[in-house]
Scaffold this active site. Structure first.
Site, PDB file in Angstrom:
ATOM      1  CG  ASP A 195     -10.350  -7.784 -22.242  1.00 24.49           C
ATOM      2  OD1 ASP A 195      -9.898  -8.932 -22.057  1.00 24.49           O
ATOM      3  OD2 ASP A 195     -10.977  -7.446 -23.271  1.00 24.49           O
ATOM      4  CG  HIS A 244      -2.185   0.794   1.021  1.00 26.72           C
ATOM      5  ND1 HIS A 244      -2.277   1.858   0.158  1.00 26.72           N
ATOM      6  CD2 HIS A 244      -3.418   0.683   1.600  1.00 26.72           C
ATOM      7  CE1 HIS A 244      -3.491   2.377   0.213  1.00 26.72           C
ATOM      8  NE2 HIS A 244      -4.207   1.673   1.073  1.00 26.72           N
TER       9      HIS A 244
END
Length: 446
Positions: free
Chosen positions: A385, A168
């Site tokens: 995708d 993070h």
């Protein structure tokens, strides 16, 4: 059902993926927002892809592995390692050591996994620890370790699972999405010579003022006067003993909550409902704080540069007494407090946060009476995708990503509504679910 459903995953081994071409060796500055103690943890994500008959001869493991190497040329700090610098400040050693990559195969189909999750594919996922064997819980493996850990698991049906966890300190959820979108672009276009829109480091845009000055109150951070001088460190076992759950809010549910919250925005209404449910389930009393991150990329002036993938969120705080929160009118009042806290975020607020962390050190977020809700509902992870089309589910892999077990909940967009990922003690689950149902009853009195 998801908890009892079992399958076998065979892990072929792990390797380090390095940038495809040579990248600069240098040390990179992290902003005070990046390396604050409350964000020294890892954020896990997961994508489930169906079989695509037109790609039967293409191996997703090879495709994604190659695409990651190309993306890392542009995001080369992610291939480095965090090191401890002066006064506890973290820096990035851009050494091209690489990100960790695991190849695996599972003796299960996507349909079977979906059936184990219930009516739709959503968290908690069965055997998540096998689909992301390198999942890191809590504040472990921050320095001197891979900053990104990826696993691609082939399924019997020809589909596959992509799971990964980011440090993070290197990026927020928006930054993680940006990187994976770049990798997917290279996966679909292996001959693409270069990126038209390159990422930007630019952490220097969030340096402290000279001289630094705290101009606003920041109850989101731990105050040493509260008495918790040395916040406890939690082991992985502290996080894993909690029960993972998720709660789907349909369009109709969202309409009900928003109406009861006096037409509040979706996040404000859902966060209020979750806050009330947790308070009732845990039997909390006294002063309570709800923290939630606000993305400042475009909110502050000047906006951060296009392509910025570092942590750009600041946390704001809504505060209320537990008794007031649990009253019938508490839902609407909590939503109003959340909306008001959002309005506080401007140039001065972000600058004051950065300066507080400069003057008072890398503070923890408050813990006593604190609940954190992260809104990821507008981040289009499902649209990433790699050539196989949209994911059936994509987004946060589990709850419990913060520094304290059970403190952090994520809200993810799903099937026209939202899913809230929550981790609780087993004996708290029933009361939490009943409190949510109570707020969703259309005929409940306000």
């Amino acid at each position: 059902m998801a908890q009892s459903f079992k399958f076998t995953v065979h892990v072929h081994g792990a390797l380090l993926i390095q940038p495809k071409t040579t990248t600069p060796y240098e040390f990179k500055y992290l902003s005070n927002i990046d390396d604050q103690l409350g964000l020294r943890n890892h954020i896990p994500f997961i994508h489930f892809f169906s079989h695509n008959p037109s790609l039967s001869s293409q191996d997703p493991v090879i495709t994604i592995r190659e695409a990651l190497g190309r993306a890392l040329v542009y995001y080369y700090p992610l291939a480095g390692r965090l090191r401890n610098g002066v006064r506890g400040k973290l820096v990035v050693e851009c050494n091209g050591e690489g990100v960790r990559f695991v190849e695996a195969e599972a003796n299960v189909s996507l349909r079977e996994i979906t059936a184990a999750c219930g009516e739709t594919l959503k968290p908690p996922f069965p055997c998540l620890d096998k689909l992301l064997v390198d999942d890191v819980w809590g504040p472990s493996c921050i320095t001197d370790s891979p900053l990104l850990r990826v696993q691609v698991t082939r399924l019997l049906c020809g589909g596959f699972v992509l799971a990964y966890t980011f440090n993070h300190c290197m990026c927020d959820a928006f930054g993680a999405l940006q990187f994976m979108t770049t990798a997917s672009l290279f996966a679909r276009n292996p001959n693409l010579p270069s990126l038209s829109n390159s990422p930007t480091w630019a952490r220097e845009a969030l340096t402290p003022r000279d001289p630094p000055r705290i101009t606003l109150p920041h109850p989101e951070y731990h105050d040493p006067n509260e008495g918790l001088t040395n916040p406890p460190l939690f082991s992985e076992a502290h996080f894993k003993h909690l029960v993972q759950n998720s709660y789907f809010f349909s369009k109709a549910d969202l309409s009900t909550l928003k109406r009861k919250a006096h037409n509040a925005p979706t996040f404000d209404a859902v966060a209020s409902c979750l806050w009330r449910a947790r308070t009732k389930a845990l039997g909390l009393e006294g002063d309570l704080r709800l923290l939630f991150p606000i993305d400042t990329r475009l909110r502050c002036s000047p906006p951060l540069p296009n392509g910025y993938y570092g942590t750009a969120v600041v946390f704001v705080c809504a505060r209320v007494d537990a008794n007031a929160l649990c009253r019938p009118e508490g839902l609407a009042n909590a939503a109003r407090l959340i909306s008001g806290a959002k309005r506080e975020v401007d140039d001065e607020y972000r600058a004051s946060v950065i300066d507080l962390l400069e003057l008072r050190g890398r503070r923890e977020f408050g813990r006593e009476g604190v609940f954190v809700v992260s809104d990821q509902s507008r981040l289009a992870f499902a649209g990433v995708d790699f050539g196989w089309g949209r994911a059936v589910y994509a987004g946060a892999a589990r709850a419990g990503t913060g520094p304290v077990p059970g403190m952090v909940t994520s809200i993810v967009g799903h099937n026209g509504g939202v899913v809230a990922l929550v981790s609780l003690e087993r004996e708290q689950v029933g009361a939490f679910e009943e409190a949510v149902r109570e707020d969703l009853r259309p005929d409940a009195k306000l």
